[in-house]
Write an enzyme that holds these catalytic residues in place. Structure first.
Site, PDB file in Angstrom:
ATOM      1  CG  HIS A 261      -6.353  18.641 -13.890  1.00 45.19           C
ATOM      2  ND1 HIS A 261      -5.279  18.974 -14.685  1.00 45.19           N
ATOM      3  CD2 HIS A 261      -7.427  18.593 -14.713  1.00 45.19           C
ATOM      4  CE1 HIS A 261      -5.698  19.134 -15.928  1.00 45.19           C
ATOM      5  NE2 HIS A 261      -6.989  18.912 -15.978  1.00 45.19           N
TER       6      HIS A 261
ATOM      7  CE1 TYR B 117      -8.221   7.673  -2.619  1.00 46.17           C
ATOM      8  CE2 TYR B 117     -10.391   8.163  -1.721  1.00 46.17           C
ATOM      9  CZ  TYR B 117      -9.332   7.284  -1.903  1.00 46.17           C
ATOM     10  OH  TYR B 117      -9.394   6.009  -1.398  1.00 46.17           O
TER      11      TYR B 117
ATOM     12  CB  ALA C 252      20.475 -19.294  12.379  1.00 43.58           C
ATOM     13  N   GLY C 253      21.922 -16.163  11.750  1.00 44.98           N
ATOM     14  CA  GLY C 253      22.739 -15.153  12.452  1.00 44.98           C
ATOM     15  C   GLY C 253      21.866 -14.033  13.000  1.00 44.98           C
TER      16      GLY C 253
ATOM     17  CB  ALA D 237     -18.252  22.995 -11.493  1.00 47.79           C
TER      18      ALA D 237
ATOM     19  CE1 TYR E 200     -13.169   3.486   6.985  1.00 51.28           C
ATOM     20  CE2 TYR E 200     -11.778   5.388   7.403  1.00 51.28           C
ATOM     21  CZ  TYR E 200     -12.239   4.135   7.775  1.00 51.28           C
ATOM     22  OH  TYR E 200     -11.772   3.547   8.914  1.00 51.28           O
TER      23      TYR E 200
ATOM     24  CG  ASN F  30      27.816  -8.886   6.565  1.00 51.08           C
ATOM     25  OD1 ASN F  30      27.153  -9.904   6.754  1.00 51.08           O
ATOM     26  ND2 ASN F  30      28.924  -8.873   5.845  1.00 51.08           N
TER      27      ASN F  30
END
Ligand code: UD1
Ligand code: MG
Length: 448
Positions: A349, A352, A20-21, A409, A373, A230
């Site tokens: 390489h 994402y 509780a400190g 590509a 997204y 501490n």
């Protein structure tokens, strides 16, 4: 009940943990005892360590802000509204004891390196009051000091903050004690407020016990196991020690760390034998790595499963709900989130891969991005078996690239692609014969 043991001989144990400190010295908005060591809050380390005692009751004295925290869901909670000292906190904890408890173990929640065996040893102490002491090599440490009489029995504990001279005493107070309840009930009402700090100290019980001829005992233990946290400096020291322990255990289990001191490993990491971890790797929470995998330098992993003989990195980032199956390979500057990379698939390489499934044997070309997204919702990308995604492709989810398909590509793919076809989505290349000759001629005339 053990044969021949009478009810009177059975000791009913309770643990009281003080948390509780204010933790003011941490200079942190987070309550001190929730600061983590190797990914686990300090209070949880202490709660786990005391399990070895099989105590009848575990009581945590805590601050109002932690009262309903889920870390305390299996304990008895006592709130100390104002932190008036460890003695005051102990008094509150004792009020919550079940009536049949006759021995209390008192611990502080800021000692995350506790060793189970030391705590178990405390159980065998016979004295009315037993305190764990540490033979300090560095006398500048701020631990309270245990004074013993000529026979070696503790007679008082003095805090160094009130008296620099006691730093000459080399036995530090670990802050862990065993008390007989009868003695506590007798002595607790006599604890006084320290005039300098205005707090009541649990440590003053030693002096009271000794004066009233209760038996006291000192149990010496390794200082490292009782490092009190501490400040953030001490937190980092605890982390270093814990990291050394965790990696030592993994190495003894057959995991090879090239430079163990440079890598971080969370307490819950599971790593199979034969796996090699290169230098400067971060293994965060909830990471399972099977046998014979390779995690190359500067990779950052959290919440992921790496199956056997897979290879990750260097410089890979796997975060959240990722599975990399056997023999699959994730290379440099590849970020993977919420995705499964199936057996033998490769993304070597600059990619994402988010919210995707990548089929067996598929090859994700350099620079491929799954666009998952739209600013509001996340969508999935499914890449089938043995698909070849050409370099610098953009896959706009939701989209399915079926088994065996090729993506040329530089394509931006917005529609599903059927099995074994080639999808190209880029402008047709044009060639203007000898265009450069006339262009250069025009400029040399202009500049002459
Ligand atoms: C304490 C001991 C010191 C010992 C050291 C070991 C006292 C007076 N001093 O000092 O002799 O060497 O631990 O690490 O006991 N707490 C409460 N309520 C309070 C005050 C503290 O619950 O009113 C809790 C804290 O949250 C902490 C524990 O008690 O978990 C110890 O308090 P802390 O302030 O860290 O004491 P130290 O100065 O470390
Ligand atoms: Mg402390």
């Amino acid at each position: 009940m053990v044969l021949g043991q009478t009810l009177a001989q059975i000791t009913m144990k309770a643990v009281i943990i003080l948390s509780a400190g204010h933790g003011k010295r941490m200079k942190s908005a987070l309550p001190k005892v929730l600061h983590k060591v190797a990914g686990k809050p300090m209070l949880q380390w202490v709660l786990d360590a005391v399990k070895i005692l099989n105590a009848e009751q575990v009581i945590v004295v805590t601050s109002p802000e932690l009262e309903r925290h889920e870390i305390l869901k299996n304990t008895d909670v006592v709130v100390q509204a104002v932190p008036l000292g460890t003695g005051d906190a102990l008094k509150l904890g004792v009020q919550k004891l079940k009536s049949n408890v006759d021995k209390v173990f008192l611990l502080c929640a800021d000692t995350p390196l506790l060793d189970h065996q030391d705590i178990k040893n405390l159980e065998y102490s016979k004295a009315d009051l037993t305190v764990i002491g540490m033979q300090l090599n560095d006398l500048s440490k701020s631990y309270g000091r245990i004074e013993c009489n000529n026979e070696g029995y503790p007679v008082s504990i003095k805090e160094t903050k009130h008296n620099e001279n006691v730093k000459n005493i080399s036995i530090g107070n670990a802050g862990v004690y065993a008390f007989k309840v009868k003695m506590l009930q007798d002595l607790l009402p006599h604890l006084e407020i320290n005039s300098e700090s205005g707090e009541v100290y649990a440590t003053d019980l030693v002096k009271l016990a000794s004066a009233k001829k209760y038996t006291t005992e000192l149990m010496l233990a390794d200082e490292e196991n009782f490092l009190g946290v501490n400040t953030l400096v001490e937190l980092s020291q605890a982390e270093q020690i814990m990291q050394r322990r965790i990696k030592t255990q993994h190495m003894l289990n057959g995991v090879q760390f090239l430079l163990p001191d440079t890598s971080y490993v969370n307490y819950d990491a599971k790593i199979g034998a034969g796996t090699i971890i290169e230098q400067s790797v971060h293994i965060g929470e909830n990471v399972h790595i099977a046998q014979n995998a390779k995690i190359l330098s500067f990779s950052y992993l959290s919440s992921c499963t790496i199956e056997s003989a897979a290879s990750i990195g260097p410089f890979a980032h796997l975060r959240g709900n990722v599975v990399v199956e056997e023999h699959a390979s994730i290379g440099n500057f590849v970020e993977v989130k919420g995705s499964t990379i199936s057996k033998n698939a490769k993304a070597k390489h600059l990619s994402y891969i988010g919210d995707a499934t990548v089929g067996e044997g598929a090859n994700i070309g350099a620079g491929t991005i799954t666009c998952n997204y739209n600013g509001f919702e996340k969508f999935k990308t499914h890449i089938g078996k043995n698909v070849m995604i050409g370099a610098n492709s953009t896959l706009v989810a939701p989209v399915i690239i079926s088994d065996g398909a090729y993506i040329a590509a530089g394509s931006v793919i917005t529609e599903d692609v059927s099995p074994d076809s080639l999808a190209i989505s880029r402008t047709q290349q044009q060639e203007k014969n000898a265009w450069a000759l006339s262009f250069r001629a025009k400029y040399s005339k202009k500049l002459s």
